[in-house]
Design a protein around this motif. Structure first.
Motif, PDB file in Angstrom:
ATOM      1  N   HIS A  71      53.929   8.474 -22.485  1.00 55.88           N
ATOM      2  CA  HIS A  71      54.356   8.601 -23.881  1.00 55.88           C
ATOM      3  C   HIS A  71      55.846   8.877 -23.993  1.00 55.88           C
ATOM      4  O   HIS A  71      56.515   8.386 -24.895  1.00 55.88           O
ATOM      5  CB  HIS A  71      53.565   9.711 -24.568  1.00 55.88           C
ATOM      6  CG  HIS A  71      52.134   9.330 -24.817  1.00 55.88           C
ATOM      7  ND1 HIS A  71      51.198  10.221 -25.267  1.00 55.88           N
ATOM      8  CD2 HIS A  71      51.491   8.147 -24.665  1.00 55.88           C
ATOM      9  CE1 HIS A  71      50.030   9.606 -25.397  1.00 55.88           C
ATOM     10  NE2 HIS A  71      50.186   8.351 -25.028  1.00 55.88           N
ATOM     11  N   ARG A  93      47.539   0.804 -24.558  1.00 54.55           N
ATOM     12  CA  ARG A  93      47.987   2.198 -24.589  1.00 54.55           C
ATOM     13  C   ARG A  93      49.292   2.330 -25.371  1.00 54.55           C
ATOM     14  O   ARG A  93      49.487   3.283 -26.126  1.00 54.55           O
ATOM     15  CB  ARG A  93      48.169   2.721 -23.168  1.00 54.55           C
ATOM     16  CG  ARG A  93      46.882   2.828 -22.366  1.00 54.55           C
ATOM     17  CD  ARG A  93      47.150   3.393 -20.988  1.00 54.55           C
ATOM     18  NE  ARG A  93      47.626   4.765 -21.055  1.00 54.55           N
ATOM     19  CZ  ARG A  93      48.224   5.404 -20.046  1.00 54.55           C
ATOM     20  NH1 ARG A  93      48.444   4.773 -18.910  1.00 54.55           N
ATOM     21  NH2 ARG A  93      48.611   6.647 -20.190  1.00 54.55           N
ATOM     22  N   TYR A 115      49.996   4.636 -28.718  1.00 50.04           N
ATOM     23  CA  TYR A 115      51.116   5.561 -28.870  1.00 50.04           C
ATOM     24  C   TYR A 115      52.007   5.160 -30.037  1.00 50.04           C
ATOM     25  O   TYR A 115      52.492   6.015 -30.797  1.00 50.04           O
ATOM     26  CB  TYR A 115      51.931   5.607 -27.583  1.00 50.04           C
ATOM     27  CG  TYR A 115      53.154   6.476 -27.711  1.00 50.04           C
ATOM     28  CD1 TYR A 115      53.032   7.853 -27.914  1.00 50.04           C
ATOM     29  CD2 TYR A 115      54.427   5.927 -27.664  1.00 50.04           C
ATOM     30  CE1 TYR A 115      54.155   8.650 -28.049  1.00 50.04           C
ATOM     31  CE2 TYR A 115      55.554   6.716 -27.802  1.00 50.04           C
ATOM     32  CZ  TYR A 115      55.407   8.088 -27.991  1.00 50.04           C
ATOM     33  OH  TYR A 115      56.517   8.878 -28.148  1.00 50.04           O
ATOM     34  N   ASP A 133      39.994   2.913 -16.108  1.00 47.79           N
ATOM     35  CA  ASP A 133      41.135   2.675 -16.993  1.00 47.79           C
ATOM     36  C   ASP A 133      40.683   2.554 -18.448  1.00 47.79           C
ATOM     37  O   ASP A 133      41.353   3.052 -19.361  1.00 47.79           O
ATOM     38  CB  ASP A 133      41.871   1.397 -16.573  1.00 47.79           C
ATOM     39  CG  ASP A 133      42.574   1.565 -15.232  1.00 47.79           C
ATOM     40  OD1 ASP A 133      42.822   2.723 -14.837  1.00 47.79           O
ATOM     41  OD2 ASP A 133      42.865   0.532 -14.595  1.00 47.79           O
ATOM     42  N   LEU A 149      41.705   4.936 -21.677  1.00 51.40           N
ATOM     43  CA  LEU A 149      42.177   4.385 -22.945  1.00 51.40           C
ATOM     44  C   LEU A 149      41.323   4.878 -24.102  1.00 51.40           C
ATOM     45  O   LEU A 149      41.845   5.240 -25.168  1.00 51.40           O
ATOM     46  CB  LEU A 149      42.152   2.849 -22.884  1.00 51.40           C
ATOM     47  CG  LEU A 149      42.559   2.105 -24.156  1.00 51.40           C
ATOM     48  CD1 LEU A 149      43.971   2.466 -24.579  1.00 51.40           C
ATOM     49  CD2 LEU A 149      42.434   0.595 -23.945  1.00 51.40           C
ATOM     50  N   GLU A 187      42.259   8.380 -24.983  1.00 52.65           N
ATOM     51  CA  GLU A 187      43.503   8.445 -25.751  1.00 52.65           C
ATOM     52  C   GLU A 187      43.258   8.136 -27.230  1.00 52.65           C
ATOM     53  O   GLU A 187      43.881   8.736 -28.110  1.00 52.65           O
ATOM     54  CB  GLU A 187      44.531   7.475 -25.163  1.00 52.65           C
ATOM     55  CG  GLU A 187      45.070   7.909 -23.820  1.00 52.65           C
ATOM     56  CD  GLU A 187      46.240   7.045 -23.368  1.00 52.65           C
ATOM     57  OE1 GLU A 187      46.566   6.070 -24.078  1.00 52.65           O
ATOM     58  OE2 GLU A 187      46.826   7.355 -22.314  1.00 52.65           O
TER      59      GLU A 187
END
Length: 1139
Positions: free
Chosen positions: A564, A607, A611, A663, A667, A670
């Protein structure tokens, strides 16, 4: 070094490098534009001058023998074909150079050639062969009598002599030479003995290094077979300008390859740019473009020329090899290159851009239909052995394999090398400015939609990714606007077509983009699947680069900074999102995560989007994350879920990777954090009602488990359903359709609420964009006309426009007719329409913008209103029933009501339309639409039954007790089939029928009073007395402007006539005025008797009223009722569209 070519050294990045005559200013090569500038005469002259200059340089001393041989060929070619375009000075220079070259290369029996960098002296036998070849070339291509005309005291005169022509005497006898001289040329057969010692193999397989490619070029451009390259017969067939240019293109290409093969680029830097410039000039000439570039037959001729394809392939491969040699591995950084490399790159880009555009055009349908069968087959992907471009030179064996295979390999080799050259140029410092100037991106844009998946993948891998990695921030706008946005949207569209059909119907869509496959069905399906996976991986790789490029530039220590923190506030990704460069941004862009390789590449991009949604609060990203990305992730992570994604994953051999699952879980976590931290309204609904601290704030696993359970429940509920064409019901698509429906309803409300959308602006998306409310635009982040929602809004606006067009027209006509009713002097039913229209347009009371409605308004007033409702005109009648006439106009126009804006199936994405249709059908059932439709249809039949007049006598009873009479009529009077009709609808029909019956009764009453008046002699005399008094008051002078129609004496006489003689006040006042007019007309009759006149007037009254009222009953059929409201606006309440 000549001044004209010194620019290659002192100004290597100049775009104007070219060839000019020695000692003259460098005319330069202008950048090739995508749309050519056809200054034909001037450009042709520049080209010929440059060709002369290059030819003279190629015969200079010190160059390799082979290069000088080609220079001589070019000199004699100019004399033979371009004589008319040469100045006298140029012609003399060419003759002199040609004679001098012969003197140096043939007649001087030297064993060495001074300055030959290739070491020709080491092999005198080889030199002798080249000298002999040169003489053969001259003998083949030049008319000997023309040469004799040029001779002065030079050795040309000895061409037929003795002594110094030992090479020639070795191959022919004196008698042979005499015979050939008499013919004027040597044919190809006569040259065969010259080449019997050569083993000529033009294409070989060599490693990818500059030394090896030069060796390969040597073998190709070997001058051992000059008669096969250019002979008199071939020259005769090239007299047309376009064909002549093609021959010159091939000769210049051969000269270029010869130069780099035998001397290397460093030794002749001044000549190589000249030759490249010549090739570029050819592509800008009008004759070349007209003959080869404007239509499919021209492309067919160009790419059917094997020599053109082979030579231009090596030219492009040479440029690629040079660039690859000096650029850093992997395009990791920009660097300053050697000057000559920049020069080569700049001069090769226009040529490569044109070549690529032509190759792309071979797949463009309007051009492809006229291609030869060889080219059509060469375009196809060989199902047995898929062509792959390797780091080695292509193997083209003239003696083996089919012509189609050779052509396919050459075309694909040029394509890949061209893509590589542009991609490699991106790593050169400062290259982006001249990449943009040379319209490279316009080349890609023109036929982008015609590229197959395999071509698109190569373009992305070899060109687009290097461009993205190396594009400076200052060029973002131009680079994105000129090509990248179009590419991303195109990829999103075609991948969605391919993946969605594969996912939900078992076969890939967008069949065109897989190319023409001729193998078995099963094998073709495997090839299609492999091709789709490859293009998806390439697109995912591009997205990964987009997401990570700016991060890698911003990181000083990649391991020390979190993901990030590594994304700058203004990144390339953010720029693309703001400018709507990803189209609809659907999961098909990543292949729904069914392929592990594509997934691994796509996850960094996803991702980054999450963000970006956090830091920018972008509403559109929020919708994508919650409505597309999150559902797809849950389906991928639940192996027990019966869904299309899991089915497709199980069919792929690459599924089941633990790394991919890990993975995807990260994700998903998140996204979970994103929902919690950003406070979205959907969070509570997604997490569930239980808000204990452990589950609500900390337990991602519990939340994920609930999502999986919800999805499994939806999957079970849809198991037994089917959509159209027998396809099984996909609960995933139903969910997607429900999500889209909420957005679609918002668009309906936006268009419906804005009154300005009534204008005809649905084709102007820029205008539509400006009309949208700021809050609506902010909600869906609609920043440009390219936003996916704009197409749907345009479609809704079109519905509104056409719905309102008739209604607005009728409303305008209705208002205009009201004005015409009051317009003085009053319009009469007996007036001619044309006269009325002219009069109305001349009056200042009607605005000019309403002129187009005047004719239909006048027609309605005269034919439908005044003719029936004012059969006798009088100003006092008009004033008495002014309101009634306006009300009749309203009733006549009320049947055309505004059609509501409701969800339309065709506005939904194609794959959602079956589900949208099902959802709308369900809503209609809930809204009692089908009940309303059955009731309104039955009600229409009931009105037809009432029109027969069978119940007209009972209307008085209905008026005395409405509800009781309706109940009685339903059970005792009306036919049985109407007993299921709602009583409220029957009541409405009775009320309306009562009005019609009363109108008819008034007309019949009027006729009866008229008969009674003339049946009594006393009443007739009294009537004559009233008429005389009124005539004295000018009562019957209806067209007079001098009469005061409002004075009391007229009104008193009319009232007295009505009460004492006519209707005894049983009819309205205007009937008495009509009676006076009819009485005067009857009494004035001279041709027929009084009785016949009375009967005629009475019959007209009865017949006209009976016929018209029946028509009026049907034309004014309009009801306000719940069922009719549902039919007119079936979905407004169900979808929350308001009133």
């Amino acid at each position: 070094m000549d001044a004209a070519c010194s620019a290659a050294v002192v100004a290597p990045v100049s775009p104007d490098l070219g060839c000019s005559a020695p000692g003259s200013p460098n005319t330069g090569l202008k950048p090739v534009r995508f749309i050519p500038r056809f200054r034909d005469a001037h450009m042709e002259g520049n080209y010929v001058n440059a060709l002369v200059s290059a030819s003279l340089r190629m015969v200079k001393k010190g160059l390799p023998v082979e290069v000088q041989c080609l220079g001589v060929r070019m000199l004699q070619h100019l004399i033979y074909f371009r004589k008319k375009e040469l100045s006298s000075t140029q012609f003399a220079d060419l003759r002199k150079a040609l004679v001098g070259s012969l003197d140096d290369l043939i007649l001087k029996d030297a064993t060495t050639v001074t300055g030959d960098p290739m070491g020709s002296t080491a092999n005198p036998k080889e030199n002798n062969k080249h000298k002999r070849c040169l003489l053969v070339v001259l003998a083949v291509n030049i008319n000997l009598s023309s040469l004799a005309a040029m001779e002065t005291d030079t050795v040309i005169g000895d061409v037929t002599g003795e002594g110094n022509l030992s090479p020639l005497s070795n191959i022919t006898s004196n008698s042979d030479r005499s015979r050939y001289r008499s013919c004027g040329f040597w044919n190809e057969t006569s040259c065969s003995s010259v080449f019997e010692d050569y083993d000529y193999v033009p294409f070989m397989d060599h490693p990818d290094s500059i030394g090896d490619i030069i060796s390969a070029c040597k073998e190709y451009v070997e001058v051992a077979k000059p008669a096969m390259l250019v002979n008199v017969e071939m020259m005769s067939s090239h007299r047309e300008k376009g064909s002549l240019l093609l021959m010159e293109h091939n000769v210049i290409s051969q000269a270029f390859l010869t130069l780099i093969s035998y001397s290397g680029i460093h030794q002749n830097m001044e000549l190589i740019p000249c030759l490249l410039s010549l090739l570029n000039k050819i592509w800008t000439l009008l004759d070349w473009r007209c003959n080869y570039l404007r239509h499919g037959s021209g492309l067919n001729r160009l790419f059917s020329d094997g020599q053109f394809l082979k030579m231009i392939h090596y030219v492009v491969r040479f440029c690629e090899t040079q660039l690859r040699r000096v650029c850093t591995d992997g395009f990791t950084a920009s660097r300053s290159c050697e000057p000559y490399i920049v020069t080569i790159a700049q001069l090769s880009l226009p040529l490569i851009s044109e070549l690529l555009q032509c190759i792309h055009g071979l797949w463009y349908p309007p051009l492809a239909y006229s291609l030869s069968e060889v080219l059509k087959k060469a375009k196809c992907l060989d199902p047995c052995s898929q062509f792959e471009h390797t780091d080695k030179l292509l193997w083209i064996d003239n003696g083996e394999g089919s012509q189609e295979k050779d052509t396919r390999q050459l075309i694909e080799g040029i394509r890949e090398s061209g893509y590589n050259v542009i991609g490699l140029c991106a790593s050169i410092e400062g290259a982006f400015s001249w990449l943009l100037n040379r319209s490279v991106f316009a080349t890609f844009s023109k036929y982008l939609a015609s590229l197959e998946f395999r071509h698109l993948g190569k373009l992305i891998k070899l060109t687009v990714i290097p461009l993205v990695k190396n594009c400076p921030r200052k060029f973002w706008k131009e680079w994105v606007g000129s090509f990248l946005q179009q590419l991303l949207i195109h990829c999103e569209d075609i991948l969605h077509l391919a993946w969605s059909k594969l996912l939900y119907h078992g076969c890939a869509g967008a069949r065109y983009y897989f190319g023409k496959l001729s193998g078995e069905a099963g094998r073709n399906k495997t090839l299609e699947m492999g091709t789709l996976l490859e293009i998806t991986r390439e697109v995912s790789g591009l997205l990964e680069v987009i997401a990570l490029t700016e991060q890698s530039r911003a990181l000083e220590d990649k391991e020390a900074i979190s993901f990030h923190d590594s994304m700058p506030s203004i990144s390339f990704l953010r720029y693309l999102v703001i400018n709507d460069c990803f189209g609809d941004l659907r999961m098909s862009l990543f292949g729904y995560f069914v392929d592990d390789i594509s997934t691994a590449k796509a996850i960094p991009f996803c991702r980054a989007l999450v963000y970006l949604a956090v830091v920018s609060n972008d509403a559109r990203l929020k919708i994508f994350i919650l409505d597309n990305l999150l559902p797809c992730l849950i389906q991928c992570l639940d192996n027990e879920l019966p869904c299309s994604i899991q089915r497709l994953k199980s069919e792929l051999t690459s599924c089941g990777s633990n790394n991919a699952t890990k993975d995807l879980t990260v994700l998903c976590h998140e996204i979970y954090d994103y929902m919690l931290n950003c406070g979205h309204m959907q969070t509570e609904a997604l997490i569930g009602g239980d808000k204990n601290v452990d589950d609500f704030e900390n337990s991602f696993e519990v939340w994920l488990g609930r999502q999986k359970e919800d999805f499994r429940a939806k999957a079970c509920s849809a198991a037994a359903k089917e959509v159209s064409l027998g396809y099984p019901w996909k609960w995933e698509l139903e969910n997607e359709c429900q999500r889209y429906l909420s957005v679609y309803i918002d668009m309906l409300l936006e268009v419906d609420a804005n009154s300005e959308f009534a204008a005809d602006i649905y084709l102007d998306k820029a205008c539509l964009l400006q009309k949208l409310r700021p809050e609506f635009r902010a909600k869906y982040v609609i920043n440009s006309c390219e936003h996916p929602h704009m197409q749907t809004i345009s479609s809704i606006q079109q519905q509104k426009f056409y719905s309102m067009a008739t209604v607005v027209r009728n409303r305008t006509i209705c208002n205009l007719v009201r004005q015409l009713i009051k317009l003085k002097p009053y319009i009469k039913s007996s007036d001619r329409p044309y006269d009325v229209i002219c009069r109305v347009k001349q009056t200042s009371e009607i605005p000019a913008e309403f002129y187009k409605y005047v004719a239909p308004s006048v027609d309605l007033l005269l034919r439908s209103v005044l003719f029936f409702w004012e059969p006798r005109f009088h100003p006092m009648i008009r004033e008495a029933q002014m309101d009634k006439l306006s009300a009749i106009v309203d009733v006549l126009m009320a049947t055309e009501c505004l059609k509501p804006l409701v969800p339309t199936v065709t506005d939904f994405p194609l794959h959602l339309q079956p589900y949208a249709r099902e959802i709308i059908e369900t809503k209609l059932k809930e809204a009692k639409y089908y009940i309303a439709k059955q009731q309104t249809s039955l009600h229409e039949e009931f009105d037809e039954y009432l029109a027969s007049g069978k119940l007209d006598d009972a209307m008085d009873r209905f008026m005395s007790s409405k509800d009781d009479f309706v109940e009685f009529a339903v059970t005792k009077v009306v036919p049985d089939k109407f007993r299921t009709l709602e009583c409220s609808l029957i009541k409405l029909s009775f009320e309306r029928r009562t009005e019609i019956v009363h109108m008819q009764y008034d007309n019949y009453t009027y006729a009866e009073h008229l008969l009674g008046l003339f049946a009594s002699e006393t009443l007739k005399v009294q009537a004559q007395c009233f008429i005389s008094q009124l005539e004295a008051e000018n009562f019957f002078d209806v067209d007079s402007n001098q009469v005061d129609w409002g004075k009391a004496s007229l009104s008193e006489l009319v009232n007295k006539f009505n009460s004492e003689l006519f209707s005894r006040d049983s009819l309205p006042k205007h009937y008495a005025i009509r009676g006076l007019i009819d009485c005067q007309a009857i009494l004035s009759q001279k041709d027929i008797s009084l009785d016949e006149a009375v009967k005629k007037v009475v019959a007209d009254v009865r017949n006209s009223s009976t016929g018209y009222l029946q028509m009026f009953w049907k034309d004014t059929r309009y009801y306000r009722h719940q069922y009719y409201d549902i039919i007119r606006d079936p979905l407004r309440q169900q979808f929350g569209l308001g009133s």
